[in-house]
Design a protein around this motif. Sequence first.
Motif, PDB file in Angstrom:
ATOM      1  N   ILE A   1     -30.532  23.172 -28.870  1.00 41.79           N
ATOM      2  CA  ILE A   1     -29.827  24.331 -30.007  1.00 41.79           C
ATOM      3  C   ILE A   1     -30.382  25.400 -29.518  1.00 41.79           C
ATOM      4  O   ILE A   1     -31.800  25.848 -29.915  1.00 41.79           O
ATOM      5  CB  ILE A   1     -30.086  23.876 -31.473  1.00 41.79           C
ATOM      6  N   ASP A   2     -29.622  26.392 -29.336  1.00 40.45           N
ATOM      7  CA  ASP A   2     -30.017  27.842 -29.027  1.00 40.45           C
ATOM      8  C   ASP A   2     -29.792  28.871 -30.221  1.00 40.45           C
ATOM      9  O   ASP A   2     -28.545  29.029 -30.633  1.00 40.45           O
ATOM     10  CB  ASP A   2     -29.389  28.525 -27.710  1.00 40.45           C
ATOM     11  N   VAL A   3     -30.820  29.162 -31.003  1.00 37.40           N
ATOM     12  CA  VAL A   3     -30.592  29.861 -32.082  1.00 37.40           C
ATOM     13  C   VAL A   3     -30.865  31.542 -32.081  1.00 37.40           C
ATOM     14  O   VAL A   3     -30.863  32.326 -32.909  1.00 37.40           O
ATOM     15  CB  VAL A   3     -31.605  29.581 -33.379  1.00 37.40           C
ATOM     16  N   ARG A   4     -30.559  31.909 -30.714  1.00 39.68           N
ATOM     17  CA  ARG A   4     -30.633  33.349 -30.465  1.00 39.68           C
ATOM     18  C   ARG A   4     -29.447  33.915 -31.074  1.00 39.68           C
ATOM     19  O   ARG A   4     -28.531  33.407 -31.223  1.00 39.68           O
ATOM     20  CB  ARG A   4     -30.610  33.631 -28.939  1.00 39.68           C
TER      21      ARG A   4
ATOM     22  N   CYS B   1     -35.693  29.692 -29.344  1.00 33.20           N
ATOM     23  CA  CYS B   1     -35.210  31.153 -29.136  1.00 33.20           C
ATOM     24  C   CYS B   1     -35.539  31.703 -27.879  1.00 33.20           C
ATOM     25  O   CYS B   1     -35.756  31.256 -26.921  1.00 33.20           O
ATOM     26  CB  CYS B   1     -35.575  31.614 -30.554  1.00 33.20           C
ATOM     27  N   ALA B   2     -35.987  33.200 -27.974  1.00 31.20           N
ATOM     28  CA  ALA B   2     -36.403  33.958 -26.841  1.00 31.20           C
ATOM     29  C   ALA B   2     -37.626  33.899 -26.563  1.00 31.20           C
ATOM     30  O   ALA B   2     -38.201  33.813 -25.601  1.00 31.20           O
ATOM     31  CB  ALA B   2     -35.891  35.340 -26.899  1.00 31.20           C
ATOM     32  N   GLY B   3     -38.621  33.668 -27.844  1.00 28.19           N
ATOM     33  CA  GLY B   3     -40.173  33.702 -27.629  1.00 28.19           C
ATOM     34  C   GLY B   3     -40.734  32.943 -28.414  1.00 28.19           C
ATOM     35  O   GLY B   3     -41.914  32.345 -28.425  1.00 28.19           O
ATOM     36  N   GLY B   4     -40.120  32.197 -29.536  1.00 27.52           N
ATOM     37  CA  GLY B   4     -40.898  31.029 -30.276  1.00 27.52           C
ATOM     38  C   GLY B   4     -40.739  31.368 -31.892  1.00 27.52           C
ATOM     39  O   GLY B   4     -40.936  30.402 -32.608  1.00 27.52           O
TER      40      GLY B   4
ATOM     41  N   ARG C   1     -38.316  32.488 -33.968  1.00 31.97           N
ATOM     42  CA  ARG C   1     -36.985  31.931 -34.736  1.00 31.97           C
ATOM     43  C   ARG C   1     -36.785  30.576 -34.549  1.00 31.97           C
ATOM     44  O   ARG C   1     -36.359  29.932 -35.411  1.00 31.97           O
ATOM     45  CB  ARG C   1     -35.855  32.765 -33.961  1.00 31.97           C
ATOM     46  N   SER C   2     -37.478  30.027 -33.240  1.00 36.10           N
ATOM     47  CA  SER C   2     -37.019  28.562 -33.503  1.00 36.10           C
ATOM     48  C   SER C   2     -37.829  27.692 -34.314  1.00 36.10           C
ATOM     49  O   SER C   2     -37.497  26.624 -34.901  1.00 36.10           O
ATOM     50  CB  SER C   2     -37.481  28.178 -31.941  1.00 36.10           C
TER      51      SER C   2
ATOM     52  N   ASP D   1     -39.450  21.658 -31.973  1.00 33.33           N
ATOM     53  CA  ASP D   1     -39.443  23.309 -31.716  1.00 33.33           C
ATOM     54  C   ASP D   1     -40.310  23.613 -30.441  1.00 33.33           C
ATOM     55  O   ASP D   1     -41.297  23.180 -30.018  1.00 33.33           O
ATOM     56  CB  ASP D   1     -40.109  24.074 -33.052  1.00 33.33           C
ATOM     57  N   LEU D   2     -39.128  23.990 -29.407  1.00 32.44           N
ATOM     58  CA  LEU D   2     -39.947  24.494 -28.188  1.00 32.44           C
ATOM     59  C   LEU D   2     -40.929  25.664 -28.189  1.00 32.44           C
ATOM     60  O   LEU D   2     -41.863  25.640 -27.198  1.00 32.44           O
ATOM     61  CB  LEU D   2     -38.650  24.876 -27.212  1.00 32.44           C
ATOM     62  N   GLY D   3     -40.550  26.406 -29.271  1.00 33.60           N
ATOM     63  CA  GLY D   3     -41.664  27.468 -29.301  1.00 33.60           C
ATOM     64  C   GLY D   3     -41.895  28.625 -28.047  1.00 33.60           C
ATOM     65  O   GLY D   3     -40.844  28.673 -27.567  1.00 33.60           O
ATOM     66  N   ALA D   4     -43.177  28.881 -28.022  1.00 32.46           N
ATOM     67  CA  ALA D   4     -43.238  29.868 -27.089  1.00 32.46           C
ATOM     68  C   ALA D   4     -43.434  29.368 -25.745  1.00 32.46           C
ATOM     69  O   ALA D   4     -43.180  30.011 -24.750  1.00 32.46           O
ATOM     70  CB  ALA D   4     -44.528  30.616 -27.130  1.00 32.46           C
TER      71      ALA D   4
END
Length: 448
Positions: free
Chosen positions: A373-376, A415-418, A420-421, A439-442
Amino acid sequence: MIIKQFEDKPLAHYSYAIISEGKMALIDPSRDPKPYYELAEVHHAKISAVFETHPHADFVSSHLQIHKETGAPIYTSKLVGANYPHNTFDDGNEVILGKVTFKAINTPGHSPDSLTIIAEDESNKQVMFSGDTLFIGDVGRPDLREKAGNMRAKREELAKSMYNTMKNKFNHLPDSTIVYPAHGAGSLCGKNMSKDSSSTLGRERQENWAFKNLTEDQFVEHILKDQPFIPSYFGFNVDMNKEGADNFEIGIAKPTLHFKTENTFDPNDVLVIDVRSKDDFNKKHLAKSINIIAQTEDDKFETWLGAIVKPKEPFYVVLNSINDREDIMKRIAKIGYEKQVVSLITLNDTSLLSSEVLNVEDFKKQMDAYTLIDVRNTSEIEEGQIFEKAIPIPLNQLRDSKDEIPTDKSIVVYCAGGYRSATGRSIISNLTNEVAVYDLGADVKAFH
C-alpha cells in the motif's frame, strides 16, 4: 525600519514584525501571540497594527486576540467579509506607523480577497509582504476556496485572477523590492516553493515561472496541474480566521490529563491519536489508536492531524510524558483543533497492544507474498512508482478506504521516507484484523 521574520517550521509559515520609532506592525501572525509580545518588550515597542493578507487556510491566526490584548487595529481587505473588528485595507489605502508607510494592493488569485502589503521607509526602501500570492519560485494555489464555508469560487476563475495579478499588479515596483512571502517549501499552499525565505522582485521576475511570457490558457493549465491534496481542516480554518479565534492560552489549558491511565474508555467509539515515536508506539499502544508522530519540528504533525482528523471530530491524545502536554497542545491549537481534544493520556502497561516489526530481508526475498500500500500523495505517485504492483491510497484518504484494501496477504505500507507510513500502518491495522500489517519505514529508501 526593523523587520523580523518568524518561522513556524512544521507549517512552513512565515509571519512578520516591522518596527519603526517605537511602533510595531504584525503581518499574518501565528496562533501563539507570545513571540510577538516578547519582541515588542525587547524593543520597547507598542503593537499598533495587525495586517491580515487573507483568511488563512492552513493555520489559525492570533489577530483577534492581539487586537483585544493590545488595542492594535486589524487591517484586512473589505472582500474578506470579516466578522471581527477591523479597518478595511484595499487598493489606494495607506497606514503610517513611525516612518514606515504601508500600502495595500489587492492581489486576487490564491483567494478572492488576497492582499499584498508594501512597506516603504524614509529612505524609499520598499518591501513587499506577499502573503500567499507570490512565493519564492511559485505563486499561491487557486483551488482552496471551493470547500471553504460558503465560498464557491471556482479554481479556474481564481487562476485567471492570479494571471492578471502577476501581469499587472507589481509592474510599478522596482527590481530591488524585497519579497517576504507567508510560506516556504513544505507548505500545501503552493507546489514548487523554494527553501529560500526571501527574495527580490527582480530575481522572481527572472526565475519564477509565473512571470514568464505565458498566455492566460498556458498559465491556468500550469497552475492547476499537480497541486497537492487539500487537507480537511483547510476550509474550517478559513471560516475560523474570518471570525477570529478564541484566546490561545485558555484553549490549550482546557483539556484534562489522565496520567498513567487504565484503558477505561472504548477506543471503538472515540478516536485516539498517539503522538509518540514509532518505536514507542510499536512497543505498546491502545487498540484502534492512530500514530501521528509529533517528536520534532521536522514532523508535519499539524498538517497530518488536520488531514486525518475531521473538523469538530473529538479525539483523545496519547502523550509520551506529562512534560509534552503544553508543546502538543500548542501544535494542535495552530490548526484550531484544541476544542476537539477530549483529554490527554499517558499510558501504563495494562491492556496494551504491540506491533510486529517487518523482517526487511524476508520482504526482499518474497515481495509477492505481501500486499503493498503506497500512501504517498497522488502527485508523488504520478511522478513514479516505487513498487510496480502497489495499491495507491493517499494517507489523507486511508480512513475511508477499507473496501480498497485486500486481506488475502500480509500488508506492507510505505511512503517516501518513513514518516507517513507509520501513520498509514496504524490506520490500516484499525481497518482489518484479518492479516498482519507492517510498516516499511525508512527502509523504503533502499528501493527508490
